[in-house]
Scaffold this motif. Structure first.
Motif, PDB file in Angstrom:
ATOM      1  N   ARG A 160       0.836  -1.208   0.000  1.00  0.00           N
ATOM      2  CA  ARG A 160       0.000   0.000   0.000  1.00  0.00           C
ATOM      3  C   ARG A 160       0.874   1.264   0.000  1.00  0.00           C
ATOM      4  O   ARG A 160       0.596   2.224  -0.730  1.00  0.00           O
ATOM      5  CB  ARG A 160      -0.914   0.002   1.219  1.00  0.00           C
ATOM      6  CG  ARG A 160      -2.223  -0.738   0.986  1.00  0.00           C
ATOM      7  CD  ARG A 160      -3.133  -0.665   2.198  1.00  0.00           C
ATOM      8  NE  ARG A 160      -2.840  -1.740   3.132  1.00  0.00           N
ATOM      9  CZ  ARG A 160      -3.443  -1.897   4.291  1.00  0.00           C
ATOM     10  NH1 ARG A 160      -4.349  -1.026   4.688  1.00  0.00           N
ATOM     11  NH2 ARG A 160      -3.154  -2.912   5.076  1.00  0.00           N
ATOM     12  N   ILE A 161       1.917   1.248   0.809  1.00  0.00           N
ATOM     13  CA  ILE A 161       2.807   2.411   0.905  1.00  0.00           C
ATOM     14  C   ILE A 161       3.485   2.666  -0.436  1.00  0.00           C
ATOM     15  O   ILE A 161       3.549   3.804  -0.915  1.00  0.00           O
ATOM     16  CB  ILE A 161       3.842   2.188   2.019  1.00  0.00           C
ATOM     17  CG1 ILE A 161       3.146   2.174   3.384  1.00  0.00           C
ATOM     18  CG2 ILE A 161       4.919   3.268   1.983  1.00  0.00           C
ATOM     19  CD1 ILE A 161       3.995   1.600   4.496  1.00  0.00           C
ATOM     20  N   ALA A 162       4.001   1.612  -1.071  1.00  0.00           N
ATOM     21  CA  ALA A 162       4.670   1.759  -2.358  1.00  0.00           C
ATOM     22  C   ALA A 162       3.714   2.272  -3.430  1.00  0.00           C
ATOM     23  O   ALA A 162       4.063   3.147  -4.226  1.00  0.00           O
ATOM     24  CB  ALA A 162       5.275   0.421  -2.783  1.00  0.00           C
ATOM     25  N   ALA A 163       2.498   1.731  -3.440  1.00  0.00           N
ATOM     26  CA  ALA A 163       1.514   2.177  -4.426  1.00  0.00           C
ATOM     27  C   ALA A 163       1.186   3.659  -4.236  1.00  0.00           C
ATOM     28  O   ALA A 163       1.072   4.418  -5.210  1.00  0.00           O
ATOM     29  CB  ALA A 163       0.249   1.330  -4.315  1.00  0.00           C
ATOM     30  N   LEU A 164       1.065   4.087  -2.985  1.00  0.00           N
ATOM     31  CA  LEU A 164       0.798   5.501  -2.705  1.00  0.00           C
ATOM     32  C   LEU A 164       1.957   6.378  -3.147  1.00  0.00           C
ATOM     33  O   LEU A 164       1.747   7.469  -3.702  1.00  0.00           O
ATOM     34  CB  LEU A 164       0.537   5.687  -1.206  1.00  0.00           C
ATOM     35  CG  LEU A 164      -0.841   5.245  -0.708  1.00  0.00           C
ATOM     36  CD1 LEU A 164      -0.840   5.052   0.803  1.00  0.00           C
ATOM     37  CD2 LEU A 164      -1.903   6.266  -1.120  1.00  0.00           C
ATOM     38  N   HIS A 165       3.182   5.937  -2.926  1.00  0.00           N
ATOM     39  CA  HIS A 165       4.347   6.724  -3.323  1.00  0.00           C
ATOM     40  C   HIS A 165       4.457   6.855  -4.842  1.00  0.00           C
ATOM     41  O   HIS A 165       4.923   7.877  -5.354  1.00  0.00           O
ATOM     42  CB  HIS A 165       5.627   6.087  -2.778  1.00  0.00           C
ATOM     43  CG  HIS A 165       5.823   6.324  -1.311  1.00  0.00           C
ATOM     44  ND1 HIS A 165       6.661   5.556  -0.536  1.00  0.00           N
ATOM     45  CD2 HIS A 165       5.301   7.248  -0.478  1.00  0.00           C
ATOM     46  CE1 HIS A 165       6.630   5.989   0.705  1.00  0.00           C
ATOM     47  NE2 HIS A 165       5.812   7.016   0.774  1.00  0.00           N
ATOM     48  N   GLY A 166       4.047   5.809  -5.545  1.00  0.00           N
ATOM     49  CA  GLY A 166       4.210   5.832  -6.992  1.00  0.00           C
ATOM     50  C   GLY A 166       3.065   6.460  -7.757  1.00  0.00           C
ATOM     51  O   GLY A 166       3.232   6.830  -8.926  1.00  0.00           O
ATOM     52  N   ALA A 167       1.906   6.593  -7.137  1.00  0.00           N
ATOM     53  CA  ALA A 167       0.701   7.048  -7.849  1.00  0.00           C
ATOM     54  C   ALA A 167       0.664   8.568  -7.949  1.00  0.00           C
ATOM     55  O   ALA A 167      -0.127   9.232  -7.264  1.00  0.00           O
ATOM     56  CB  ALA A 167      -0.547   6.521  -7.145  1.00  0.00           C
ATOM     57  N   ARG A 168       1.519   9.116  -8.807  1.00  0.00           N
ATOM     58  CA  ARG A 168       1.561  10.560  -8.994  1.00  0.00           C
ATOM     59  C   ARG A 168       1.626  10.871 -10.492  1.00  0.00           C
ATOM     60  O   ARG A 168       2.443  10.269 -11.195  1.00  0.00           O
ATOM     61  CB  ARG A 168       2.775  11.166  -8.282  1.00  0.00           C
ATOM     62  CG  ARG A 168       2.709  11.082  -6.783  1.00  0.00           C
ATOM     63  CD  ARG A 168       3.926  11.666  -6.112  1.00  0.00           C
ATOM     64  NE  ARG A 168       5.131  10.886  -6.360  1.00  0.00           N
ATOM     65  CZ  ARG A 168       6.298  11.095  -5.760  1.00  0.00           C
ATOM     66  NH1 ARG A 168       6.416  12.050  -4.869  1.00  0.00           N
ATOM     67  NH2 ARG A 168       7.347  10.358  -6.035  1.00  0.00           N
TER      68      ARG A 168
END
Length: 419
Positions: A160-168
């Protein structure tokens, strides 16, 4: 045999240079230019291994090594020679430690179509592999926010953390629908990642959550509060820093606030054991005063903290920073303070602006650039993301695109720009 010896030397040197390059990317005393010079030597040795015979003789056997840098080098070389399927097969079958090293090479590799190939691994049932791949894709910045948003509800927090960091940039509608639950997560790192994703999407509710996290003494939230807050937020952080327990983390955050109160406070800390160099770094970043020449102590003048029985002797990044010459720096401040105005935010001694932020991303120490790049991403709604852990030519390409956009960034509190 002579060729094998040459390839072994290239492998040894490439592994050593890879470690040096990784250290430079987060070093407080390295710049983009100095890191590029280290990187050039690394790339030369990687190129020396880019022969089919070398792959069999030394590269593939390197995957049996317990040295992470050696595995990263082997992975990078195989990818450069088109062995993508082999690398991904090795990744699926590897243990955790070599998997981490392989993913780092996958993150920085510039092989065409690699992100698409990695996305296929997300369909497998290996939870650790999914999390590692999402972290890699976030670093590569080659996957759409819509694809990554599918993993916001993942069972594994790292995913979840990685997906949030990459979703830009995360579309506002998607952010409003999915972020509230993540901002209320019981996992602090998920909340923090959701805060940053929400700020990048321009949502006021993320700023409110940032304030709560900062007041819960979360160091990364303090940094976000410093870069996006106003005078009252800086005053809050200065108050926190008066407590010895939180002082190092808060001083680090204050260095990004650029406010007069933070400058004054850091000037007071220049002779305080344990944070003097950290305060000097923060003061320098805000005011533009370079701590060198008369403003830094000579090596033989530096205090020996090991003689202090109460000193924390843990190795810290700031140990590589110069010791400020307190009397000289304070003398400069007494003469220069009048040109800094309360209510204005400063960076490198200049009123904050898009131009100054780009200048700081070019010239600041490598470890500070990670935070500056986060601010650029937030203030441009994710349109300009500088990959500060990638090879430097990729970083420069991203910087050139941002400069070409002639960014107009306000110097006021971030909250005034949020919806």
């Amino acid at each position: 045999m002579m060729l094998v010896d040459v390839w072994e030397e290239h492998l040894d040197e490439a592994s050593f240079r890879w470690e040096q390059w990784e250290q430079a990317l987060v070093a407080p005393d390295a710049t983009l230019l100095a890191t590029a010079e280290r990187e050039e030597r690394l790339l030369g040795h990687l190129e020396g291994l880019a022969e089919q015979e070398a792959l069999e003789a030394v590269v593939r056997p390197a995957f049996d090594s317990e040295e992470a840098a050696r595995v990263s080098v082997a992975t990078h070389v195989l990818l450069s020679q088109g062995a993508v399927d082999e690398v991904l097969s090795r990744l699926r079958g590897s243990e955790v430690e070599p998997r981490v090293a392989m993913c780092r090479a996958l993150e920085v590799s510039e092989v065409a179509g690699l992100s698409t190939a990695l996305e296929l691994l997300l369909k497998l049932g290996d939870v650790d592999l999914q999390a590692r791949v999402l972290e890699t894709l976030a670093g590569r910045q080659g996957t759409s926010p819509e694809v990554l948003a599918r993993y916001f509800p993942h069972d594994e927090p790292r995913a979840r953390i990685a997906a949030l960091h990459g979703a830009r940039p995360l579309p506002e509608e998607l952010a409003r629908r999915m972020l509230p639950a993540l901002l209320a997560s019981a996992h602090p790192d998920i909340r923090l990642a959701a805060v940053e994703a929400g700020l990048t999407a321009g949502l006021r509710l993320a700023w409110e959550a940032c304030g709560r996290e900062a007041r819960a003494l979360t160091p990364e939230a303090m940094v976000l509060l410093a870069i996006g807050g106003g005078e009252e937020d800086t005053d809050f952080l200065v108050g926190l820093a008066k407590d010895d327990e939180f002082r190092p983390e808060v001083v680090w955050a204050l260095g990004f606030s650029g406010r007069l109160a933070a400058m004054d406070f850091c000037a007071e800390l220049l002779n305080v054991c344990g944070v003097a160099r950290l305060a000097g770094e923060a003061f320098s970043a805000m005011t533009g005063l370079q701590l060198e020449g008369p403003y830094a102590l000579l090596e033989e003048e530096e205090p020996d903290e090991s003689e202090d029985p109460e000193a924390d002797l843990t190795v810290r990044p700031e140990d590589d920073l110069p010791w400020p010459n307190v009397s000289a720096v304070r003398g400069w401040w007494a003469e220069s303070r009048s040109r800094f105005v309360e209510g204005q935010r400063y960076l490198l001694g200049q009123p904050f602006s898009g131009v100054v932020l780009m200048e700081a991303l070019e010239s600041s120490s490598m470890r500070r650039r990670h935070v500056l790049a986060r601010e650029l991403a937030i203030r441009t709604r994710g349109q300009h993301v500088i990959p500060t852990r990638a090879f430097t030519h990729r970083q420069r390409e991203a910087l050139a695109r941002a400069r070409g956009a002639r960014l107009v960034l306000g110097s006021g509190p971030l909250v005034s720009t949020l919806r």
